[in-house]
Scaffold this active site. Sequence first.
Site, PDB file in Angstrom:
ATOM      1  N   HIS A 112       1.062  -1.069   0.077  1.00 50.58           N
ATOM      2  CA  HIS A 112       0.053  -0.044   0.103  1.00 50.58           C
ATOM      3  C   HIS A 112       1.054   1.437   0.001  1.00 50.58           C
ATOM      4  CE1 HIS A 112      -3.023  -2.606   2.376  1.00 50.58           C
ATOM      5  NE2 HIS A 112      -3.699  -2.301   1.117  1.00 50.58           N
TER       6      HIS A 112
ATOM      7  N   LYS B   8     -16.811  -6.584   7.647  1.00 55.90           N
ATOM      8  CA  LYS B   8     -15.674  -7.370   7.791  1.00 55.90           C
ATOM      9  C   LYS B   8     -15.316  -7.815   9.332  1.00 55.90           C
ATOM     10  CE  LYS B   8     -12.916  -6.589   3.753  1.00 55.90           C
ATOM     11  NZ  LYS B   8     -11.619  -6.577   3.028  1.00 55.90           N
TER      12      LYS B   8
ATOM     13  N   ARG C 213      -1.793  -6.048  -8.240  1.00 57.00           N
ATOM     14  CA  ARG C 213      -0.534  -6.889  -7.833  1.00 57.00           C
ATOM     15  C   ARG C 213      -0.569  -8.044  -9.033  1.00 57.00           C
ATOM     16  NH1 ARG C 213      -2.872  -7.909  -1.864  1.00 57.00           N
ATOM     17  NH2 ARG C 213      -4.561  -8.365  -3.342  1.00 57.00           N
TER      18      ARG C 213
ATOM     19  N   SER D 266      -3.072  -7.578   3.066  1.00 50.02           N
ATOM     20  CA  SER D 266      -3.588  -7.407   4.693  1.00 50.02           C
ATOM     21  C   SER D 266      -3.931  -8.534   5.160  1.00 50.02           C
ATOM     22  CB  SER D 266      -4.640  -6.209   4.623  1.00 50.02           C
ATOM     23  OG  SER D 266      -3.930  -5.127   4.092  1.00 50.02           O
TER      24      SER D 266
HETATM   25  O1  PNS Z   1      -9.081  -3.017   0.610  1.00 53.76           O
HETATM   26  P1  PNS Z   1     -10.174  -3.383  -0.207  1.00 53.76           P
HETATM   27  O2  PNS Z   1     -11.181  -4.317   1.165  1.00 53.76           O
HETATM   28  O3  PNS Z   1     -10.078  -4.302  -1.129  1.00 53.76           O
HETATM   29  O4  PNS Z   1     -11.082  -2.058  -0.398  1.00 53.76           O
HETATM   30  C1  PNS Z   1     -12.481  -2.179  -1.096  1.00 53.76           C
HETATM   31  C2  PNS Z   1     -13.007  -0.800  -1.316  1.00 53.76           C
HETATM   32  C3  PNS Z   1     -12.999  -0.175  -0.169  1.00 53.76           C
HETATM   33  C4  PNS Z   1     -12.212  -0.184  -2.212  1.00 53.76           C
HETATM   34  C5  PNS Z   1     -14.510  -1.174  -1.623  1.00 53.76           C
HETATM   35  O5  PNS Z   1     -15.119  -2.057  -1.030  1.00 53.76           O
HETATM   36  C6  PNS Z   1     -15.444   0.211  -2.011  1.00 53.76           C
HETATM   37  O6  PNS Z   1     -15.025   1.112  -2.352  1.00 53.76           O
HETATM   38  N1  PNS Z   1     -16.375   0.199  -0.927  1.00 53.76           N
HETATM   39  C7  PNS Z   1     -17.545   1.198  -0.613  1.00 53.76           C
HETATM   40  C8  PNS Z   1     -18.704   0.843  -1.299  1.00 53.76           C
HETATM   41  C9  PNS Z   1     -18.758   1.263  -2.767  1.00 53.76           C
HETATM   42  O7  PNS Z   1     -18.748   2.239  -2.993  1.00 53.76           O
HETATM   43  N2  PNS Z   1     -19.445  -0.040  -3.378  1.00 53.76           N
HETATM   44  C10 PNS Z   1     -19.678   0.191  -4.810  1.00 53.76           C
HETATM   45  C11 PNS Z   1     -18.519   0.192  -5.694  1.00 53.76           C
HETATM   46  S1  PNS Z   1     -17.525  -1.190  -5.895  1.00 53.76           S
END
Ligand code: PNS
Length: 162
Positions: free
Chosen positions: A22, A46, A96, A134
């Site tokens: 990150h 989560k 990645r 993570s």
């Molecule tokens: O680190 P992660 O868990 O892969 O991050 C995921 C994240 C936070 C980028 C994604 O879950 C997110 O943007 N959630 C917010 C909800 C949202 O906007 N959902 C619709 C579009 S995917």
Amino acid sequence: MASGSLRIAVYPGSFDPLHNGHFDIIERCRPLFDELVVAVLRNTSKKDPLFSVDERVALIDEVLRDHAGCRVESFEGLLVHFMERVGARTIVRGLRAVSDFESEFQMALMNRRLDPRVETVFLTPKEEYSYLSSRLVKEVYLLGGDCTGLVPAEVLAKMPGR
Ligand code: PNS
């Protein structure tokens, strides 16, 4: 847009914990934008977080203290709504490996559907971090493994030996 012509990017994620992959993405994208907002999702679904969202925000704030133009915030709800609030049009995500591609592709298209002004930019981390996640860092830590070199020093300091 609240920000005038500033190019503001948002780097969203769970960051539980923020790891060196990150951090590498943050350093890579910083020169590409005027401001970078690291956005920590308040995701109640989560299970068993290592750090609370507030702890993650405080830790990332510490990691970014000498990084001008970078800040951290938490958000809940839709990412595109958060982006509107901070005046950003670009989402940064790390890619990645091929295994990341499918879900990232879906998220990018969904975000574009929700707000056609939003673009997603993918950056690749240094090869040495391409296996880092993570989930794995957390697993190694909880099972008593050494996380030196996997997370920034500030994060490691909050992960005492088990
Ligand atoms: O680190 P992660 O868990 O892969 O991050 C995921 C994240 C936070 C980028 C994604 O879950 C997110 O943007 N959630 C917010 C909800 C949202 O906007 N959902 C619709 C579009 S995917």
